[in-house]
Write a protein that holds these residues in place. Structure first.
Motif, PDB file in Angstrom:
ATOM      1  N   ALA A 380       0.856  -1.192   0.000  1.00  0.00           N
ATOM      2  CA  ALA A 380       0.000   0.000   0.000  1.00  0.00           C
ATOM      3  C   ALA A 380       0.886   1.234   0.000  1.00  0.00           C
ATOM      4  O   ALA A 380       1.847   1.311   0.760  1.00  0.00           O
ATOM      5  N   VAL A 381       0.563   2.188  -0.842  1.00  0.00           N
ATOM      6  CA  VAL A 381       1.376   3.404  -0.993  1.00  0.00           C
ATOM      7  C   VAL A 381       0.489   4.630  -0.814  1.00  0.00           C
ATOM      8  O   VAL A 381      -0.603   4.713  -1.407  1.00  0.00           O
ATOM      9  N   PHE A 382       0.973   5.575  -0.007  1.00  0.00           N
ATOM     10  CA  PHE A 382       0.286   6.865   0.105  1.00  0.00           C
ATOM     11  C   PHE A 382       1.227   7.938  -0.435  1.00  0.00           C
ATOM     12  O   PHE A 382       2.285   8.201   0.140  1.00  0.00           O
ATOM     13  N   PRO A 383       0.851   8.586  -1.567  1.00  0.00           N
ATOM     14  CA  PRO A 383       1.708   9.619  -2.158  1.00  0.00           C
ATOM     15  C   PRO A 383       1.597  10.929  -1.395  1.00  0.00           C
ATOM     16  O   PRO A 383       0.496  11.325  -0.983  1.00  0.00           O
ATOM     17  N   TRP A 384       2.730  11.588  -1.216  1.00  0.00           N
ATOM     18  CA  TRP A 384       2.709  12.835  -0.460  1.00  0.00           C
ATOM     19  C   TRP A 384       2.093  13.992  -1.245  1.00  0.00           C
ATOM     20  O   TRP A 384       1.913  15.078  -0.695  1.00  0.00           O
ATOM     21  N   THR A 385       1.768  13.776  -2.506  1.00  0.00           N
ATOM     22  CA  THR A 385       1.013  14.800  -3.228  1.00  0.00           C
ATOM     23  C   THR A 385      -0.379  14.970  -2.644  1.00  0.00           C
ATOM     24  O   THR A 385      -1.061  15.965  -2.918  1.00  0.00           O
ATOM     25  N   ALA A 386      -0.796  13.994  -1.811  1.00  0.00           N
ATOM     26  CA  ALA A 386      -2.089  14.091  -1.130  1.00  0.00           C
ATOM     27  C   ALA A 386      -1.922  14.450   0.343  1.00  0.00           C
ATOM     28  O   ALA A 386      -2.890  14.381   1.104  1.00  0.00           O
ATOM     29  N   VAL A 461      -5.191   2.734   2.721  1.00  0.00           N
ATOM     30  CA  VAL A 461      -5.208   2.358   1.304  1.00  0.00           C
ATOM     31  C   VAL A 461      -5.398   0.853   1.166  1.00  0.00           C
ATOM     32  O   VAL A 461      -6.197   0.380   0.347  1.00  0.00           O
ATOM     33  N   LEU A 462      -4.686   0.091   1.986  1.00  0.00           N
ATOM     34  CA  LEU A 462      -4.833  -1.364   1.926  1.00  0.00           C
ATOM     35  C   LEU A 462      -6.234  -1.783   2.347  1.00  0.00           C
ATOM     36  O   LEU A 462      -6.828  -2.698   1.749  1.00  0.00           O
TER      37      LEU A 462
END
Length: 477
Positions: A380-386, A461-462
């Motif tokens: 699971a990945v959380f982009p820092w653009t959010a 996210v997961l």
């Protein structure tokens, strides 16, 4: 002390780096008469004196220079920095001095006897010390903990010249070179490259492998590389340094490989950062019957005990990875085992951090490792653009990644690239140690707006509960 001096103790610790002084202090706290042997004038070893602490002092300054320059995009302008190398060196030394002074005071508080000199085993119960002030002394012990660390690897084909340095020499800040070569694309080399680039040097990095920062996942490294495209002159991958000549106008270095430039390239300073070698063969271990492998490591069990039951080994020379925080925990285990406690080193996760810009940090299993093994896992990945905090800081290039066991959904690894990644990775390490699963992290309320909430959001996210990202595409029924 004179040549006839013999110091008797219950525990002798050879080496006063982070692992060594931690072991000595813990042993003393457990009521054992302890002697700490260190070749340098101050405690703390390579890490504190000429490694991780002074480098972080310089990296902090480098980050301020970089941030000040970036503020122009936000409407705040500063002039070009005026660098006073003498003051910068003094700042670095002041940071080191505060810590070494504190360690000496704590040794006295605990009544730990510090012997300054270079020690080597004479037999299984004695260490002979060549004293720094001259003469020798013998430390006679019941039990010993070896914490003698490692040495920077030199390249024998390079000339002997003051413009060719190890990380220790680079941290001395001899000058600000116009052209600098970093041989080795690992963490140490790239951290020093970050410092010198911020000070105004044009940097080339040469690495014989096909990627930088071996051990870190490639997706993390790609973010770093993209962010630093304009900071470095050239990054030469799949390329070897094959020779060099010292001339008046610089060190002329020759390369071979896929990224090799034509002809010898001149540099004002060359940093050799190709790794470190454990000191197992430099301490007379065989005189004590202690086994040392071909690389210089001293094999140990989970109590840090060598093949000689009353002698223990910790830190860089016991087993990889060569990290100060690992050595500290091993030192505590060894001291407690010496005192008869049932203490074992069984860490599930040992975090690693590259204090570059942006920082890269990881703990537990990596995605590259799991993929190579064919292991079943979820990512699971959380982009820092959010991330509101990352956007407010103008540093949205990063991301947070969590890896989970496919069956239990427990956290088994994680990686972060971005500002303060080294501070953030501790929560991932704790989650691995505690056997936390995705729900545990997702339901933990993190403060907003912070970078730390990206960990909880990655878990969301997961779980499919993330509301700070577009809805996940679901297969049609």
């Amino acid at each position: 002390m004179t040549q006839e001096d013999t110091i008797a103790c219950e525990v002798a610790v050879l080496g006063a780096g982070p692992g060594g002084y931690s072991a000595a202090f813990r042993a003393a706290d457990l009521g054992l008469k302890t002697v700490l042997i260190e070749r340098d004038p101050t405690l703390g070893g390579v890490c504190l004196n000429v490694g991780c602490i002074p480098s972080k002092a310089l990296l902090h300054v480098a980050s301020l220079i970089t941030e000040a320059a970036a503020l122009g995009d936000h409407g705040i302008g500063f002039g070009a920095p005026r660098i006073d190398l003498d003051k910068l060196r003094a700042h670095k030394e002041a940071v080191v001095g505060k810590l070494t002074t504190g360690l000496s005071a704590m040794a006295k508080m605990r009544k730990v006897t510090v012997v300054q000199g270079t020690g080597a085993f004479r037999d299984p119960n004695r260490i002979e010390v060549a004293l720094a002030q001259g003469g020798t002394a013998t430390v006679q012990f019941e039990k010993a903990i070896i914490a003698a660390g490692s040495e920077a690897i030199a390249l024998p084909f390079l000339p002997d010249d003051p413009r060719i340095v190890s990380s220790t020499g680079a941290l001395a800040l001899p000058s600000i070179p116009k052209r600098m070569l970093v041989i080795g694309g690992g963490i140490i080399g790239l951290e020093m490259a970050t410092v010198y680039a911020a000070l105004g040097s044009r940097i080339d990095v040469v690495e014989m492998l096909d990627g930088l920062m071996p051990g870190a996942d490639r997706d993390l490294v790609r973010v770093w590389q993209k962010h630093n495209e304009g900071r470095f002159n050239r990054i030469l991958l799949k390329t070897k340094t094959v020779g060099a000549n010292a001339k008046r106008d610089g060190i002329h270095v020759r390369f071979d490989g896929e990224g090799a430039p034509d002809g010898a390239q001149p540099y004002d300073l060359v940093l050799v950062a190709v790794g470190r070698s454990p000191n197992g063969h430099r301490i007379g271990a065989l005189n004590a019957g202690v086994a040392v492998d071909g690389k210089g490591f001293v094999p140990v069990d989970r109590q840090m005990r060598t093949n000689v039951p009353h002698i223990f080994a910790i830190g860089d020379l016991s087993q990889p990875p060569m990290l100060a925080h690992k050595a500290v925990h091993e030192g505590h285990v060894a001291a407690e085992a010496v005192a008869g406690k049932r203490s074992f080193f069984d860490a599930r996760a040992i975090p690693s951090v590259a204090y570059t810009d942006p920082e890269i940090a990881w703990a537990g299993r990596t995605e590259d490792e799991l993929t190579a093994e064919g292991a079943a896992f979820e990512k699971a990945v959380f982009p820092w653009t959010a991330s509101g905090r990352a956007l407010a800081m103008g540093r949205e290039e990063g991301f947070t990644k969590l890896l989970f066991d496919s069956e239990s959904r427990r956290v088994i690894g994680g990686g972060i690239v971005g500002l303060h990644a080294g501070d953030l990775i501790s929560e991932v390490a704790l989650a691995i140690e505690m056997g936390a699963d995705a729900v545990d992290l997702a339901k933990t309320i993190h403060p907003h707006p912070t970078l730390s909430e990206s960990i909880g959001m990655a878990a969301e996210v997961l779980e499919g509960t993330a509301t700070d990202l577009p809805p996940a595409k679901r297969p049609r029924p």
